[in-house]
Design an enzyme around this catalytic site. Structure first.
Site: not given
Ligand SMILES: [Zn+2]
Ligand SMILES: *[C@@H]1O[C@H](CO)[C@@H](O)[C@H](O)[C@H]1NC(C)=O
Ligand SMILES: *[C@@H]1O[C@H](CO)[C@@H](O)[C@H](O)[C@H]1NC(C)=O
Length: 440
Positions: A189, A192, A318, A394
Protein backbone atom coordinates in the site's frame (compact mmCIF):
# COMPACT_ATOMS: atom_id res chain seq x y z
CA UNK A 1 17.65 -0.31 -12.62
CA UNK A 2 16.99 3.36 -13.07
CA UNK A 3 13.87 4.50 -11.35
CA UNK A 4 11.45 5.86 -13.90
CA UNK A 5 10.20 8.33 -11.37
CA UNK A 6 13.39 10.28 -11.81
CA UNK A 7 12.71 10.65 -15.52
CA UNK A 8 12.95 14.30 -16.41
CA UNK A 9 15.25 15.15 -13.55
CA UNK A 10 18.99 14.94 -13.35
CA UNK A 11 20.91 12.91 -10.84
CA UNK A 12 24.55 13.08 -10.00
CA UNK A 13 25.71 10.10 -8.04
CA UNK A 14 28.89 10.54 -6.05
CA UNK A 15 30.51 7.69 -4.22
CA UNK A 16 32.08 9.01 -1.07
CA UNK A 17 34.78 6.99 0.65
CA UNK A 18 33.03 4.00 2.08
CA UNK A 19 30.35 5.47 4.23
CA UNK A 20 27.52 6.82 2.16
CA UNK A 21 26.30 7.01 -1.30
CA UNK A 22 25.38 10.60 -1.87
CA UNK A 23 22.76 11.58 -4.28
CA UNK A 24 22.33 15.14 -5.25
CA UNK A 25 19.03 15.72 -6.89
CA UNK A 26 19.41 18.77 -9.03
CA UNK A 27 15.73 19.03 -9.53
CA UNK A 28 14.51 17.90 -6.18
CA UNK A 29 10.87 18.42 -6.72
CA UNK A 30 10.06 15.91 -9.40
CA UNK A 31 6.39 16.75 -9.54
CA UNK A 32 7.10 20.39 -10.30
CA UNK A 33 9.81 19.48 -12.77
CA UNK A 34 7.33 17.49 -14.77
CA UNK A 35 4.56 20.00 -14.36
CA UNK A 36 2.45 17.50 -12.44
CA UNK A 37 0.15 19.09 -9.96
CA UNK A 38 0.16 17.68 -6.49
CA UNK A 39 -3.07 16.74 -4.83
CA UNK A 40 -3.51 19.06 -1.87
CA UNK A 41 -5.31 18.69 1.44
CA UNK A 42 -5.36 22.27 2.67
CA UNK A 43 -7.39 22.52 5.86
CA UNK A 44 -8.62 18.95 5.60
CA UNK A 45 -9.14 17.57 9.09
CA UNK A 46 -8.76 14.08 10.46
CA UNK A 47 -11.41 13.21 13.04
CA UNK A 48 -11.45 10.29 15.41
CA UNK A 49 -15.07 9.43 16.05
CA UNK A 50 -16.23 6.86 18.57
CA UNK A 51 -19.07 4.63 17.45
CA UNK A 52 -21.29 3.77 20.40
CA UNK A 53 -24.15 1.89 18.75
CA UNK A 54 -25.85 0.85 15.53
CA UNK A 55 -27.49 4.22 15.19
CA UNK A 56 -24.07 5.85 15.07
CA UNK A 57 -23.08 3.52 12.23
CA UNK A 58 -26.18 4.34 10.29
CA UNK A 59 -25.77 8.08 10.72
CA UNK A 60 -22.22 7.97 9.42
CA UNK A 61 -23.11 5.72 6.50
CA UNK A 62 -26.01 7.96 5.54
CA UNK A 63 -23.74 11.02 5.40
CA UNK A 64 -20.61 9.48 3.92
CA UNK A 65 -21.25 10.59 0.32
CA UNK A 66 -22.72 14.04 0.88
CA UNK A 67 -20.07 15.06 3.41
CA UNK A 68 -17.28 13.55 1.27
CA UNK A 69 -15.74 11.26 3.86
CA UNK A 70 -12.31 9.88 3.28
CA UNK A 71 -12.18 6.92 5.65
CA UNK A 72 -8.67 6.22 6.92
CA UNK A 73 -9.83 3.47 9.22
CA UNK A 74 -13.30 2.27 10.06
CA UNK A 75 -14.60 1.05 13.40
CA UNK A 76 -15.80 -2.52 13.28
CA UNK A 77 -17.56 -2.81 16.61
CA UNK A 78 -19.44 -0.32 18.74
CA UNK A 79 -16.93 1.06 21.21
CA UNK A 80 -14.25 1.45 18.55
CA UNK A 81 -13.41 4.60 16.65
CA UNK A 82 -13.34 5.53 13.00
CA UNK A 83 -10.69 7.86 11.59
CA UNK A 84 -12.35 10.07 8.99
CA UNK A 85 -10.80 12.86 6.94
CA UNK A 86 -13.07 15.67 5.71
CA UNK A 87 -12.61 18.62 3.38
CA UNK A 88 -13.06 22.09 4.88
CA UNK A 89 -16.46 22.69 3.26
CA UNK A 90 -18.18 19.83 5.07
CA UNK A 91 -16.53 20.10 8.49
CA UNK A 92 -19.16 22.34 10.02
CA UNK A 93 -22.03 20.12 8.94
CA UNK A 94 -20.10 17.08 10.16
CA UNK A 95 -19.39 18.58 13.56
CA UNK A 96 -23.03 19.54 13.92
CA UNK A 97 -24.02 15.98 13.11
CA UNK A 98 -21.58 14.64 15.69
CA UNK A 99 -22.68 17.06 18.39
CA UNK A 100 -26.39 16.64 17.88
CA UNK A 101 -26.07 12.86 18.03
CA UNK A 102 -23.78 12.58 21.04
CA UNK A 103 -20.75 11.22 19.31
CA UNK A 104 -17.54 11.38 21.28
CA UNK A 105 -14.93 12.68 18.87
CA UNK A 106 -11.67 14.53 18.62
CA UNK A 107 -9.75 16.29 15.88
CA UNK A 108 -6.47 14.47 15.37
CA UNK A 109 -5.05 16.50 12.50
CA UNK A 110 -6.22 20.05 12.00
CA UNK A 111 -4.62 20.65 8.61
CA UNK A 112 -3.54 17.55 6.73
CA UNK A 113 -1.62 19.53 4.11
CA UNK A 114 0.48 21.28 6.72
CA UNK A 115 1.48 17.92 8.16
CA UNK A 116 2.33 16.57 4.70
CA UNK A 117 4.43 19.66 3.94
CA UNK A 118 6.17 19.45 7.29
CA UNK A 119 7.24 15.87 6.58
CA UNK A 120 8.83 16.68 3.24
CA UNK A 121 12.60 16.81 3.74
CA UNK A 122 14.10 20.28 3.36
CA UNK A 123 17.27 18.92 1.86
CA UNK A 124 17.54 15.59 0.12
CA UNK A 125 20.92 14.15 0.94
CA UNK A 126 20.13 10.60 -0.05
CA UNK A 127 21.70 9.30 3.18
CA UNK A 128 19.75 6.55 4.83
CA UNK A 129 19.69 7.78 8.39
CA UNK A 130 16.06 7.04 9.14
CA UNK A 131 15.31 10.59 10.19
CA UNK A 132 13.22 11.27 7.10
CA UNK A 133 11.22 9.35 4.52
CA UNK A 134 13.04 8.40 1.35
CA UNK A 135 12.08 8.13 -2.30
CA UNK A 136 12.31 4.91 -4.27
CA UNK A 137 15.45 6.19 -6.02
CA UNK A 138 17.12 6.81 -2.67
CA UNK A 139 16.14 3.40 -1.32
CA UNK A 140 17.45 1.72 -4.48
CA UNK A 141 20.73 3.67 -4.35
CA UNK A 142 21.12 2.44 -0.78
CA UNK A 143 20.46 -1.16 -1.88
CA UNK A 144 23.19 -0.76 -4.52
CA UNK A 145 25.56 0.34 -1.81
CA UNK A 146 24.67 -2.59 0.46
CA UNK A 147 25.01 -5.10 -2.34
CA UNK A 148 28.49 -3.79 -3.11
CA UNK A 149 29.51 -3.79 0.53
CA UNK A 150 28.15 -7.21 1.59
CA UNK A 151 28.43 -9.39 -1.52
CA UNK A 152 28.87 -12.59 0.49
CA UNK A 153 25.73 -12.09 2.55
CA UNK A 154 23.38 -10.31 0.18
CA UNK A 155 21.90 -11.75 -2.97
CA UNK A 156 19.94 -9.09 -4.81
CA UNK A 157 16.88 -10.15 -6.75
CA UNK A 158 14.13 -8.58 -8.78
CA UNK A 159 10.71 -10.05 -9.28
CA UNK A 160 10.16 -8.08 -12.50
CA UNK A 161 8.71 -4.75 -13.50
CA UNK A 162 5.70 -2.82 -12.35
CA UNK A 163 2.88 -1.72 -14.63
CA UNK A 164 4.70 1.57 -15.28
CA UNK A 165 8.00 -0.22 -15.86
CA UNK A 166 9.84 0.28 -12.58
CA UNK A 167 11.97 -2.58 -11.34
CA UNK A 168 10.74 -4.27 -8.17
CA UNK A 169 13.80 -5.13 -6.15
CA UNK A 170 14.45 -7.27 -3.14
CA UNK A 171 17.41 -8.66 -1.27
CA UNK A 172 18.08 -12.01 0.27
CA UNK A 173 20.26 -11.93 3.35
CA UNK A 174 21.82 -15.29 4.06
CA UNK A 175 24.86 -16.26 6.07
CA UNK A 176 24.82 -19.96 5.32
CA UNK A 177 22.99 -22.66 3.39
CA UNK A 178 20.25 -24.67 5.01
CA UNK A 179 18.51 -21.87 6.92
CA UNK A 180 14.75 -21.59 7.04
CA UNK A 181 13.51 -18.30 5.62
CA UNK A 182 11.25 -15.37 6.39
CA UNK A 183 9.72 -13.57 3.40
CA UNK A 184 8.71 -9.93 3.87
CA UNK A 185 6.85 -7.74 1.40
CA UNK A 186 6.49 -4.13 2.41
CA UNK A 187 4.77 -1.01 1.08
CA UNK A 188 2.22 -2.94 -1.00
CA UNK A 189 0.00 0.00 0.00
CA UNK A 190 1.65 3.11 -1.34
CA UNK A 191 0.93 5.63 1.42
CA UNK A 192 2.15 3.37 4.25
CA UNK A 193 5.64 4.85 4.16
CA UNK A 194 6.61 3.70 7.63
CA UNK A 195 6.72 0.12 6.31
CA UNK A 196 9.64 0.60 3.92
CA UNK A 197 11.27 3.06 6.31
CA UNK A 198 11.27 0.58 9.20
CA UNK A 199 12.10 -2.50 7.14
CA UNK A 200 15.18 -0.78 5.69
CA UNK A 201 16.15 0.01 9.27
CA UNK A 202 15.72 -3.69 10.06
CA UNK A 203 17.91 -4.65 7.07
CA UNK A 204 20.61 -2.36 8.46
CA UNK A 205 20.25 -4.08 11.85
CA UNK A 206 20.62 -7.52 10.25
CA UNK A 207 23.81 -6.43 8.50
CA UNK A 208 25.32 -4.65 11.50
CA UNK A 209 23.68 -6.34 14.50
CA UNK A 210 23.72 -4.24 17.63
CA UNK A 211 23.14 -7.19 19.95
CA UNK A 212 23.63 -10.98 20.04
CA UNK A 213 19.92 -11.76 19.62
CA UNK A 214 19.78 -9.84 16.35
CA UNK A 215 23.06 -11.41 15.21
CA UNK A 216 21.52 -14.80 15.87
CA UNK A 217 18.44 -14.21 13.70
CA UNK A 218 20.64 -12.66 11.00
CA UNK A 219 22.94 -15.67 10.84
CA UNK A 220 20.52 -18.52 11.35
CA UNK A 221 17.53 -17.35 9.32
CA UNK A 222 17.44 -16.32 5.66
CA UNK A 223 15.59 -13.07 5.02
CA UNK A 224 13.93 -12.27 1.72
CA UNK A 225 12.86 -8.64 1.83
CA UNK A 226 11.13 -6.48 -0.78
CA UNK A 227 11.18 -3.00 0.78
CA UNK A 228 8.78 -1.45 -1.74
CA UNK A 229 6.49 -3.81 -3.63
CA UNK A 230 4.06 -1.20 -5.00
CA UNK A 231 6.77 0.87 -6.66
CA UNK A 232 4.39 2.79 -8.93
CA UNK A 233 1.99 3.73 -6.16
CA UNK A 234 4.87 4.61 -3.84
CA UNK A 235 6.42 6.95 -6.41
CA UNK A 236 3.01 8.47 -7.08
CA UNK A 237 2.50 9.04 -3.36
CA UNK A 238 5.80 10.94 -3.26
CA UNK A 239 5.21 12.99 -6.36
CA UNK A 240 1.50 13.61 -6.67
CA UNK A 241 -0.84 12.22 -4.04
CA UNK A 242 0.57 11.52 -0.58
CA UNK A 243 -2.46 9.46 0.41
CA UNK A 244 -2.45 7.14 -2.63
CA UNK A 245 -2.99 3.48 -1.69
CA UNK A 246 -3.43 1.33 -4.79
CA UNK A 247 -1.39 0.33 -7.83
CA UNK A 248 -1.44 2.50 -10.96
CA UNK A 249 -3.04 -0.01 -13.34
CA UNK A 250 -6.00 1.58 -15.11
CA UNK A 251 -8.92 -0.81 -15.03
CA UNK A 252 -11.90 1.45 -15.21
CA UNK A 253 -13.08 1.71 -18.84
CA UNK A 254 -14.04 5.36 -18.29
CA UNK A 255 -10.47 6.07 -17.23
CA UNK A 256 -11.70 7.93 -14.19
CA UNK A 257 -10.43 5.56 -11.54
CA UNK A 258 -7.01 4.04 -11.48
CA UNK A 259 -5.41 1.30 -9.47
CA UNK A 260 -5.94 -2.06 -7.88
CA UNK A 261 -5.71 -2.70 -4.17
CA UNK A 262 -2.76 -5.07 -4.50
CA UNK A 263 -3.51 -6.65 -1.16
CA UNK A 264 -6.86 -7.85 -2.54
CA UNK A 265 -5.38 -9.13 -5.81
CA UNK A 266 -3.84 -12.45 -4.70
CA UNK A 267 -5.29 -15.68 -6.04
CA UNK A 268 -6.85 -17.20 -2.97
CA UNK A 269 -10.55 -16.76 -2.29
CA UNK A 270 -10.28 -13.70 -4.53
CA UNK A 271 -13.19 -11.22 -4.21
CA UNK A 272 -15.07 -13.25 -1.63
CA UNK A 273 -15.45 -10.56 1.00
CA UNK A 274 -13.76 -7.36 2.18
CA UNK A 275 -12.87 -6.38 -1.38
CA UNK A 276 -14.67 -4.40 -4.03
CA UNK A 277 -15.44 -4.88 -7.73
CA UNK A 278 -15.79 -1.12 -8.16
CA UNK A 279 -12.64 0.26 -9.84
CA UNK A 280 -13.11 3.51 -7.95
CA UNK A 281 -13.03 1.82 -4.55
CA UNK A 282 -9.94 1.90 -2.34
CA UNK A 283 -10.27 -1.88 -1.98
CA UNK A 284 -10.81 -2.66 -5.66
CA UNK A 285 -9.62 -6.24 -6.10
CA UNK A 286 -8.71 -5.84 -9.79
CA UNK A 287 -10.49 -7.26 -12.84
CA UNK A 288 -9.30 -10.77 -11.98
CA UNK A 289 -6.92 -12.41 -9.51
CA UNK A 290 -3.28 -11.54 -10.15
CA UNK A 291 -4.32 -8.98 -12.76
CA UNK A 292 -1.53 -6.69 -11.62
CA UNK A 293 2.06 -7.53 -12.60
CA UNK A 294 3.30 -6.69 -9.09
CA UNK A 295 1.30 -9.61 -7.69
CA UNK A 296 1.60 -12.14 -10.52
CA UNK A 297 5.37 -11.69 -10.52
CA UNK A 298 5.66 -11.84 -6.74
CA UNK A 299 3.81 -15.14 -6.59
CA UNK A 300 5.71 -16.62 -9.52
CA UNK A 301 9.01 -15.50 -7.99
CA UNK A 302 8.17 -17.28 -4.75
CA UNK A 303 6.96 -20.34 -6.66
CA UNK A 304 9.85 -20.61 -9.07
CA UNK A 305 12.86 -19.21 -7.29
CA UNK A 306 12.56 -20.18 -3.66
CA UNK A 307 12.81 -23.88 -2.88
CA UNK A 308 9.58 -25.43 -1.58
CA UNK A 309 9.28 -25.47 2.16
CA UNK A 310 12.06 -22.98 2.91
CA UNK A 311 9.76 -20.04 3.72
CA UNK A 312 8.60 -20.58 7.29
CA UNK A 313 7.08 -17.16 7.91
CA UNK A 314 5.44 -14.74 5.46
CA UNK A 315 5.02 -11.12 6.45
CA UNK A 316 3.04 -8.42 4.71
CA UNK A 317 4.01 -5.12 6.28
CA UNK A 318 1.37 -2.39 6.63
CA UNK A 319 0.26 0.56 8.69
CA UNK A 320 -1.57 1.53 10.78
CA UNK A 321 -3.31 0.23 13.92
CA UNK A 322 -0.75 -2.00 15.74
CA UNK A 323 -2.04 -5.44 14.83
CA UNK A 324 -0.68 -8.85 13.89
CA UNK A 325 -3.34 -10.40 11.71
CA UNK A 326 -3.40 -14.02 10.65
CA UNK A 327 -5.72 -15.96 8.35
CA UNK A 328 -8.53 -16.28 7.92
CA UNK A 329 -9.69 -13.03 6.49
CA UNK A 330 -12.66 -14.38 4.58
CA UNK A 331 -14.42 -16.00 7.54
CA UNK A 332 -14.79 -15.41 11.24
CA UNK A 333 -16.52 -18.78 11.67
CA UNK A 334 -13.51 -20.98 10.98
CA UNK A 335 -9.87 -20.89 11.90
CA UNK A 336 -6.95 -22.36 9.98
CA UNK A 337 -5.46 -25.65 11.19
CA UNK A 338 -2.30 -23.86 12.35
CA UNK A 339 -4.12 -21.06 14.16
CA UNK A 340 -2.70 -22.02 17.59
CA UNK A 341 0.83 -21.88 16.17
CA UNK A 342 0.10 -18.58 14.43
CA UNK A 343 -1.11 -17.09 17.69
CA UNK A 344 1.83 -18.47 19.66
CA UNK A 345 4.31 -16.86 17.29
CA UNK A 346 2.32 -13.61 17.18
CA UNK A 347 2.47 -13.55 20.96
CA UNK A 348 6.27 -13.81 20.72
CA UNK A 349 6.29 -10.64 18.62
CA UNK A 350 3.78 -8.75 20.72
CA UNK A 351 5.28 -9.68 24.10
CA UNK A 352 8.74 -8.59 22.98
CA UNK A 353 7.38 -5.13 22.18
CA UNK A 354 5.50 -4.71 25.42
CA UNK A 355 8.49 -5.88 27.41
CA UNK A 356 10.94 -3.56 25.76
CA UNK A 357 8.92 -0.57 24.59
CA UNK A 358 5.47 -0.79 26.13
CA UNK A 359 3.92 -0.71 22.66
CA UNK A 360 0.74 -2.76 22.47
CA UNK A 361 0.01 -4.93 19.44
CA UNK A 362 -3.25 -6.84 19.21
CA UNK A 363 -3.22 -10.21 17.47
CA UNK A 364 -5.81 -12.57 16.04
CA UNK A 365 -7.31 -13.52 12.71
CA UNK A 366 -8.17 -10.65 10.35
CA UNK A 367 -11.85 -11.47 10.25
CA UNK A 368 -12.22 -11.62 14.03
CA UNK A 369 -9.79 -8.83 14.94
CA UNK A 370 -9.98 -6.05 12.37
CA UNK A 371 -12.14 -6.59 9.31
CA UNK A 372 -12.91 -9.27 6.72
CA UNK A 373 -10.55 -9.43 3.78
CA UNK A 374 -9.93 -11.83 0.91
CA UNK A 375 -7.24 -12.07 -1.75
CA UNK A 376 -4.54 -10.69 0.55
CA UNK A 377 -0.92 -11.81 0.64
CA UNK A 378 -1.03 -13.66 3.92
CA UNK A 379 -4.18 -15.57 2.88
CA UNK A 380 -2.41 -16.70 -0.29
CA UNK A 381 0.75 -17.58 1.65
CA UNK A 382 -1.19 -19.94 3.86
CA UNK A 383 -4.01 -21.05 1.58
CA UNK A 384 -1.93 -21.71 -1.53
CA UNK A 385 1.71 -21.93 -0.42
CA UNK A 386 1.11 -23.75 2.88
CA UNK A 387 3.40 -21.34 4.75
CA UNK A 388 2.36 -22.08 8.29
CA UNK A 389 3.03 -18.69 9.85
CA UNK A 390 1.66 -15.80 7.75
CA UNK A 391 0.78 -12.34 9.03
CA UNK A 392 -0.25 -8.92 8.02
CA UNK A 393 1.50 -6.63 10.48
CA UNK A 394 -0.01 -3.18 10.95
CA UNK A 395 2.66 -0.92 12.43
CA UNK A 396 2.18 2.28 14.47
CA UNK A 397 0.14 4.20 15.33
CA UNK A 398 -3.44 4.00 16.67
CA UNK A 399 -4.68 6.91 14.60
CA UNK A 400 -3.10 10.06 16.00
CA UNK A 401 -1.20 10.53 12.75
CA UNK A 402 -2.23 7.42 10.85
CA UNK A 403 -0.60 7.30 7.42
CA UNK A 404 1.26 10.52 8.21
CA UNK A 405 3.38 9.10 11.00
CA UNK A 406 6.09 11.69 11.74
CA UNK A 407 9.61 10.86 10.57
CA UNK A 408 10.77 11.04 14.21
CA UNK A 409 8.95 7.73 14.66
CA UNK A 410 10.96 5.86 12.00
CA UNK A 411 13.81 4.81 14.29
CA UNK A 412 11.55 3.84 17.21
CA UNK A 413 9.37 1.77 14.86
CA UNK A 414 12.47 0.24 13.26
CA UNK A 415 13.67 -0.78 16.72
CA UNK A 416 10.27 -2.19 17.54
CA UNK A 417 10.15 -4.22 14.36
CA UNK A 418 13.62 -5.59 15.11
CA UNK A 419 12.70 -6.53 18.66
CA UNK A 420 9.41 -7.99 17.46
CA UNK A 421 11.13 -10.21 14.90
CA UNK A 422 13.58 -11.46 17.53
CA UNK A 423 10.62 -12.45 19.71
CA UNK A 424 8.77 -13.91 16.76
CA UNK A 425 11.69 -16.12 15.66
CA UNK A 426 12.25 -17.30 19.24
CA UNK A 427 8.59 -18.30 19.55
CA UNK A 428 8.61 -19.97 16.13
CA UNK A 429 11.69 -22.00 17.01
CA UNK A 430 10.10 -22.96 20.29
CA UNK A 431 7.31 -24.78 18.49
CA UNK A 432 9.53 -26.28 15.78
CA UNK A 433 8.63 -24.03 12.85
CA UNK A 434 12.27 -23.90 11.76
CA UNK A 435 13.05 -27.54 12.46
CA UNK A 436 11.93 -29.29 9.33
CA UNK A 437 10.36 -28.78 5.98
CA UNK A 438 6.87 -28.91 7.31
CA UNK A 439 5.14 -28.51 10.59
CA UNK A 440 2.28 -30.88 11.11
ZN1 LIG B 1 -2.02 -1.54 4.15
C1 LIG C 1 -14.68 10.91 25.24
O1 LIG C 1 -13.36 10.53 24.88
C2 LIG C 1 -12.38 11.06 25.72
C3 LIG C 1 -11.03 10.70 25.13
O2 LIG C 1 -10.97 9.33 24.88
C4 LIG C 1 -12.57 10.55 27.14
O3 LIG C 1 -11.61 11.11 27.99
C5 LIG C 1 -13.96 10.91 27.62
O4 LIG C 1 -14.21 10.33 28.87
C6 LIG C 1 -15.02 10.45 26.64
N1 LIG C 1 -16.31 10.95 27.02
C7 LIG C 1 -17.36 10.17 27.18
C8 LIG C 1 -18.63 10.87 27.54
O5 LIG C 1 -17.33 8.97 27.03
C1 LIG D 1 -0.44 -27.18 -0.14
O1 LIG D 1 -1.14 -28.23 0.49
C2 LIG D 1 -2.17 -28.78 -0.31
C3 LIG D 1 -2.91 -29.78 0.53
O2 LIG D 1 -2.05 -30.62 1.20
C4 LIG D 1 -1.56 -29.39 -1.58
O3 LIG D 1 -2.57 -29.90 -2.40
C5 LIG D 1 -0.79 -28.31 -2.33
O4 LIG D 1 -0.14 -28.86 -3.45
C6 LIG D 1 0.22 -27.64 -1.42
N1 LIG D 1 0.81 -26.51 -2.12
C7 LIG D 1 2.10 -26.31 -2.23
C8 LIG D 1 2.54 -25.12 -3.00
O5 LIG D 1 2.92 -27.07 -1.74
Amino acid sequence: MSDRSSKGSQQIVVRSRGMHLKIVLLLACLGLAKGVEQVRYDNYRLYKVRIDDEQHYELLNANEKTLKFNNWQEARHPGESSDIMLPPESQKAFENLLKSNNFNYSIKINNVQRLIDGQRPKLRTGHMEWTQYHTLAEIYAWLDELEARYPHIITPFTIGKSYEGRIIRGIKISHKPGNGAVFIESNIHAREWITSASITYFIDELLVPRNPAVRDIAQNVDWYIIPVLNVDGFSYSHEVERLWRKSRLPSDPTGECIGTDLNRNFDYRWMVIGASDDPCSQTYAGPFAESDPEISQLTSYINNHIPDGTIKIYISLHSYGQYLLSPWGHTAEEFPAHYPQMMGVAKGFADALIRRYGTVFTYGSSATTLYPVSGSGKEWAYGVMNITIPYTIELRDKGDFGFLLPPEDIIPVGREVTEGFVGMIAAARGIGVFDSLDLK
